[in-house]
Design a protein around this motif. Structure first.
Motif, mmCIF file in Angstrom:
data_model
loop_
_atom_site.group_PDB
_atom_site.id
_atom_site.type_symbol
_atom_site.label_atom_id
_atom_site.label_comp_id
_atom_site.label_asym_id
_atom_site.label_seq_id
_atom_site.Cartn_x
_atom_site.Cartn_y
_atom_site.Cartn_z
ATOM 1 N N GLN A 188 12.544 35.299 -6.562
ATOM 2 C CA GLN A 188 13.901 35.099 -6.069
ATOM 3 C C GLN A 188 14.709 34.178 -6.978
ATOM 4 O OE1 GLN A 188 15.273 36.779 -3.644
ATOM 5 N NE2 GLN A 188 13.367 37.848 -3.148
ATOM 6 N N GLU A 189 14.059 33.173 -7.515
ATOM 7 C CA GLU A 189 14.759 32.238 -8.385
ATOM 8 C C GLU A 189 15.119 32.889 -9.729
ATOM 9 O OE1 GLU A 189 16.550 28.568 -9.186
ATOM 10 O OE2 GLU A 189 15.732 29.418 -7.335
ATOM 11 N N LEU A 190 14.215 33.693 -10.261
ATOM 12 C CA LEU A 190 14.495 34.388 -11.523
ATOM 13 C C LEU A 190 15.649 35.382 -11.360
ATOM 14 C CD1 LEU A 190 10.840 35.033 -12.776
ATOM 15 C CD2 LEU A 190 12.509 33.498 -13.812
ATOM 16 N N VAL A 191 15.644 36.091 -10.267
ATOM 17 C CA VAL A 191 16.720 37.055 -10.019
ATOM 18 C C VAL A 191 18.054 36.343 -9.828
ATOM 19 C CG1 VAL A 191 17.557 38.789 -8.404
ATOM 20 C CG2 VAL A 191 15.156 38.793 -9.088
ATOM 21 N N ARG A 192 18.023 35.210 -9.170
ATOM 22 C CA ARG A 192 19.253 34.475 -8.913
ATOM 23 C C ARG A 192 19.878 33.952 -10.197
ATOM 24 N NH1 ARG A 192 21.152 29.481 -8.333
ATOM 25 N NH2 ARG A 192 19.169 28.569 -8.968
ATOM 26 N N ARG A 193 19.071 33.579 -11.168
ATOM 27 C CA ARG A 193 19.593 32.985 -12.394
ATOM 28 C C ARG A 193 19.985 34.017 -13.459
ATOM 29 N NH1 ARG A 193 16.363 27.382 -13.735
ATOM 30 N NH2 ARG A 193 16.141 26.623 -11.588
ATOM 31 N N SER A 194 19.509 35.218 -13.336
ATOM 32 C CA SER A 194 19.711 36.210 -14.399
ATOM 33 C C SER A 194 20.924 37.088 -14.091
ATOM 34 C CB SER A 194 18.470 37.089 -14.541
ATOM 35 O OG SER A 194 18.276 37.869 -13.380
ATOM 36 N N ILE A 195 21.388 37.790 -15.131
ATOM 37 C CA ILE A 195 22.389 38.846 -14.988
ATOM 38 C C ILE A 195 21.824 40.101 -15.652
ATOM 39 C CG2 ILE A 195 24.332 37.249 -14.959
ATOM 40 C CD1 ILE A 195 24.882 37.982 -17.834
ATOM 41 N N GLY A 196 22.481 41.201 -15.412
ATOM 42 C CA GLY A 196 21.944 42.432 -15.957
ATOM 43 C C GLY A 196 20.803 42.949 -15.095
ATOM 44 N N ARG A 197 19.903 43.657 -15.727
ATOM 45 C CA ARG A 197 18.767 44.227 -15.016
ATOM 46 C C ARG A 197 17.511 43.431 -15.338
ATOM 47 N NH1 ARG A 197 16.641 50.564 -15.119
ATOM 48 N NH2 ARG A 197 15.180 50.351 -13.395
ATOM 49 N N LEU A 198 16.690 43.208 -14.327
ATOM 50 C CA LEU A 198 15.477 42.407 -14.478
ATOM 51 C C LEU A 198 14.298 43.162 -13.889
ATOM 52 C CD1 LEU A 198 14.479 39.578 -15.416
ATOM 53 C CD2 LEU A 198 14.756 38.824 -13.046
ATOM 54 N N THR A 199 13.210 43.227 -14.679
ATOM 55 C CA THR A 199 11.953 43.828 -14.223
ATOM 56 C C THR A 199 10.870 42.765 -14.269
ATOM 57 O OG1 THR A 199 12.582 46.025 -15.020
ATOM 58 C CG2 THR A 199 10.244 45.622 -14.639
ATOM 59 N N ILE A 200 10.154 42.606 -13.162
ATOM 60 C CA ILE A 200 9.101 41.586 -13.050
ATOM 61 C C ILE A 200 7.770 42.279 -12.798
ATOM 62 C CG2 ILE A 200 8.301 39.579 -11.750
ATOM 63 C CD1 ILE A 200 11.217 39.014 -11.037
ATOM 64 N N ILE A 201 6.797 41.941 -13.600
ATOM 65 C CA ILE A 201 5.442 42.494 -13.463
ATOM 66 C C ILE A 201 4.508 41.339 -13.106
ATOM 67 C CG2 ILE A 201 3.598 43.767 -14.618
ATOM 68 C CD1 ILE A 201 5.678 44.875 -16.543
ATOM 69 N N ARG A 202 3.824 41.465 -11.997
ATOM 70 C CA ARG A 202 2.911 40.420 -11.548
ATOM 71 C C ARG A 202 1.707 41.059 -10.871
ATOM 72 N NH1 ARG A 202 5.503 37.826 -6.002
ATOM 73 N NH2 ARG A 202 5.655 39.787 -4.806
ATOM 74 N N GLN A 203 0.663 40.250 -10.739
ATOM 75 C CA GLN A 203 -0.537 40.729 -10.050
ATOM 76 C C GLN A 203 -0.344 40.572 -8.544
ATOM 77 O OE1 GLN A 203 -4.170 38.869 -11.331
ATOM 78 N NE2 GLN A 203 -5.444 40.022 -9.897
#
Length: 834
Positions: A186-201
């Protein structure tokens, strides 16, 4: 250790794990290794040395590192061909060496950059060391990036690049790390613009809530089994594996006790040198490997190679957007057995832009952008060709826009400090989303902003003042040259004289009662009358005279026919009088000064061409010498309207966009302009957008559709009609459409007629005066003549009366006729028989 060891559980790095592996293998003690990364940085493969299988007592609790496989699959799905990988200082870059080798074989362009601990200093150094062109290329590289770093560093890095405008809202970044929890997402999405892809276990969670805290016969604390619990959210994955490892060992011990195959525990001492391997170590290791547990990390079990094969990666993502705090959704998942499950196609921005409000910056330039309505207290309304194109895009895509004029009313040029001003500067500093006007696509501008495909061709033109048409009162004389008119007049006199001489040498026989004579005056009058096709009354009976007149009539026929045909052409066709009909003609002359708008695209174009020593065409060097007089201040203007006014009221030629100049020439009320230009379009007009804007491709596609279906041509004809009121290319003041001849064309004819009337009146007055003066002397002569005749008749009274009168009358008539006299007007009456 002295009391005995059943198994070793370690959660350490790779370096320490090697030492414990050697100890465990030597003492036959089962070693359950849980790899732990430094400060949450993504793991790299440890590469533990595997000896003979019977002597290997180390089991890897955490699954192998699959980052290479996952990244390659995701990048392939997104069809990336160029991107950059950022990694923090704690990450071992050798962990993705396999991925780099594979993408290199596939022809992908990959860059690597290490992120320092002081991110702010790193970004500041980039702005200080890179030039504006290099910085723009770096921005373009940042449109596609992979972040391999711990969540804390990723948050700080994203914040810095967004605040410094290094990325735009069409960027797409991938963050991959096993140690990313929901709060980090949630914090990464809040700070970024554009499109964001997150890969996690991720770990499977039972759907039944009541079963989440039960693992076989074990009950797990509610703070651990509840995924929404803050404590569980902040737990590292390594700690979750430690918890499950303890459960696994407990099950193994319990299994040993049930089977009654318990062995004494191994006793280790660092002092005693006679420590021997544990005899029950192999049996304990096999019991652990055959066992399994369902814990917080899902199914924990081991394969034949001593590793845990159960791993699942979750792929989360957002859509494109400029606003912060966008929602995140699950895009797919990946595991080593089934691979990718889900669609990760990197879709372009869809045509539906409803609800999007774009801020548009413009510069007023007829006919591209003009103010149509300016009411106090209300926003200005604009019209023009570019506005029509923008409205066509808005109606099709569904977006709205707010438009404003650039503060300095300029298109934009680079400054000494590397920044841009004008319309382009508004886009560079992200104060506007798009810029539209008579903006041309140039290489320098494309380095700092993006352009759509051209929606209209561009060429350089010149605006000149049309030469004022002089009133030629004697246009009727224009078909023949003055020398030819002189020859014709001389020919009339010469032929008249020859006719008179031929008649004098061989007088013609005149018929009885003829009242004409072959005087010089009559010969001249007859020749002139036959030339103007009015005929004559003097009879010419001699052969020589007739041959002369036949040749003269043929000559007159040819001359009059040629004059008539040439006169029609002169009255209907206007000849071009100006010598400037091209850019080459303009550059070769110095009588008319010319210039353009200072620091504009045209100014830079001429400067680059003129100062290029390899330019073959000398035209640009000649133009640059004229434009650059007094460092450009003498012949150049600050705005295009100033250049147009300078042409209209002075001796000046304005070099500017051909489309703008054509509009000005067509709509000038006095039709006082005409244009020349280069017909080859080397550039075009485009819509400027922020560097990396996601709207570029959508706008370009729609512009191509407008051009293909003919809508763009309809918009062009609206502002540049084919049949305008003024002729664009004629250098004299003429109407484009044919019409009736005006009085100016025939003023000379009326002047000749007036001169003839005045001259004839003067001659008539002169003749009247002369006849009156002559008539005052005629009566005395007639009286004396009558008296003499009376005396003679009295003397001849003895003759018979009637025969004498008849004889005298006939004799008089014969003599009068032979002397060319008319009827006896001089005698006061007719001579009839009594």
């Amino acid at each position: 250790m002295n009391q005995g060891i059943l198994a070793l559980v370690s959660s350490i790095g790779c370096t320490s794990a090697g030492s414990l592996q050697s100890l465990a293998d030597a003492m036959h003690i089962p070693h359950l290794f849980i790899q732990r990364s430094t400060a949450g940085t993504p793991r790299s493969g440890c590469g533990l040395t595997r000896s003979n299988r019977n002597d290997d007592y180390t089991l890897s609790v955490r699954p192998p590192v699959y980052l290479n496989e996952v990244i390659l699959r995701v990048v392939t799905e997104y069809a990336w061909q160029k991107f950059i990988i950022f990694y923090d200082s704690e990450y071992d870059i050798r962990g993705i060496q396999e991925f780099l080798d594979k993408v290199s074989q596939q022809g992908m362009d990959v860059a690597l950059q290490k992120v320092e601990n002081n991110i702010n200093k790193m970004i500041t150094t980039l702005f200080d060391t890179l030039r504006i062109e290099e910085l723009n290329r770096y921005r373009d590289t940042l449109r596609r990036a992979i972040l391999v770093m711990n969540p804390a560093t990723a948050k700080s890095f994203i914040t810095e690049v967004v605040e410094t405008n290094l990325v735009a809202f069409d960027c797409h970044w991938i963050i991959i790390n096993e140690e990313i929890n929901d709060m980090d997402v949630q914090e990464l999405v809040r700070r970024s613009i554009g499109r964001l892809t997150i890969i996690r276990q991720t770990f499977p969670v039972p759907q039944n809530i009541s079963q989440r805290c039960f693992r076989g016969n074990h009950r797990i604390s509610s703070t651990l089994c509840d995924p929404k619990d803050p404590f569980a959210q902040n737990m590292e994955i390594s700690n979750l594996y430690i918890y499950d490892t303890v459960l696994l060992l407990a099950n193994a011990f319990h299994k040993k006790l049930e089977d009654r195959k318990w062995h004494s525990m191994a006793s280790l001492s660092c002092i005693r040198k006679n420590s021997k391997p544990w005899q029950g170590g192999r049996s304990m290791l096999e019991t652990i490997k055959k066992g399994g547990v369902s814990g917080l990390t899902g199914e924990l079990e081991f394969g034949e190679n001593g590793g845990n094969p159960n791993v699942h990666f979750e792929i989360l993502g957002t859509n494109y957007g400029e606003e912060l705090g966008r929602g995140v959704r699950k895009l797919g998942c990946w595991n080593p057995v089934t691979g990718l499950n889900g669609s990760l196609t990197d879709k372009k921005l869809e045509n539906n832009m409803r609800g999007v409000v774009l801020r548009v910056v413009t510069v007023l330039e007829e006919p591209f952008v003009m103010v149509s309505e300016n009411v106090l207290g209300k926003p200005k309304k604009y019209q023009g060709f570019s506005i029509d194109v923008l409205d066509a895009l808005s109606n099709y895509l569904g977006f709205n826009y707010e438009i404003y004029v650039a503060p300095d009313h300029k298109y934009g040029s680079p400054q000494e400090d590397g920044t841009w001003n004008g319309l382009v500067g508004e886009l560079v500093f992200k104060r506007a989303d798009i810029g539209i006007s008579a903006l041309t696509i140039t290489p320098d501008r494309e380095n700092v902003v993006d352009f759509t495909t051209r929606y209209m061709d561009y060429s350089v033109g010149v605006l000149l003042r049309r030469a004022e048409k002089t009133v030629d009162m004697f246009a009727c004389l224009a078909p023949f040259d003055l020398s030819l008119w002189a020859c014709i007049a001389g020919t009339v006199l010469l032929v008249g004289l020859l006719v008179y001489l031929l008649n004098w040498l061989n007088p013609p026989r005149l018929q009885m009662g003829s009242m004409t004579s072959t005087t010089l005056y009559n010969s001249m009058w007859f020749v002139y009358g036959s030339f103007v096709q009015q005929g004559g009354e003097v009879p010419y009976t001699t052969l020589a005279t007739r041959m002369m007149m036949g040749a003269w009539w043929l000559f007159a026929l040819i001359v009059i026919s040629s004059y008539t045909a040439n006169l029609a052409a002169f009255l209907t066709i206007t000849r071009i009088e100006s010598s400037i009909q091209s850019l080459q003609d303009l550059s070769k002359q110095t009588d008319i000064p010319y210039g353009t708008v200072l620091d504009s695209a045209v100014y830079e174009h001429v400067r680059m061409k003129g100062m290029n020593p390899f330019e073959r065409d000398s035209m640009y060097s000649q133009m640059w010498r004229m434009i650059n007089r007094s460092n450009g201040s003498e012949n150049n203007v600050l705005e295009s309207q100033a250049g147009i006014q300078k042409v209209k009221y002075g001796n000046y030629a304005f070099v500017w966009d051909a489309a703008v100049l054509e509009y000005v020439a067509i709509n000038d009320p006095d039709c006082s302009f005409y244009t020349i230009g280069n017909t080859v379009a080397d550039r075009g007009y485009g819509i400027a957008l922020q560097h990396g804007s996601p709207y570029r491709d959508v706008f370009s596609q729609r512009i191509l559709e407008l051009q293909q279906n003919g809508d763009m041509d309809i918009l062009k004809h609206k502002w540049w009609p084919k049949n305008g009121q003024c002729d664009l290319y004629s250098s004299v003041d003429t109407k484009q459409k044919g019409g009736a001849l005006d009085i100016k064309s025939f003023a000379g004819v009326f002047c000749i007629l007036a001169a003839g009337i005045v001259l004839s009146c003067f001659i008539a007055m002169l003749e009247t005066w002369w006849n009156r003066r002559k008539g005052s002397r005629v009566p005395s002569k007639e009286a004396s003549s009558l008296q003499n005749e009376t005396t003679t008749s009295e003397r001849r009274s003895a003759w018979p009366l009637r025969p004498c009168l008849k004889l005298g009358t006939s004799t008089w008539r014969s003599q009068a006729s032979s002397h060319g006299l008319h009827q006896s007007s001089q005698l006061g009456g007719p001579l009839d028989d009594p």
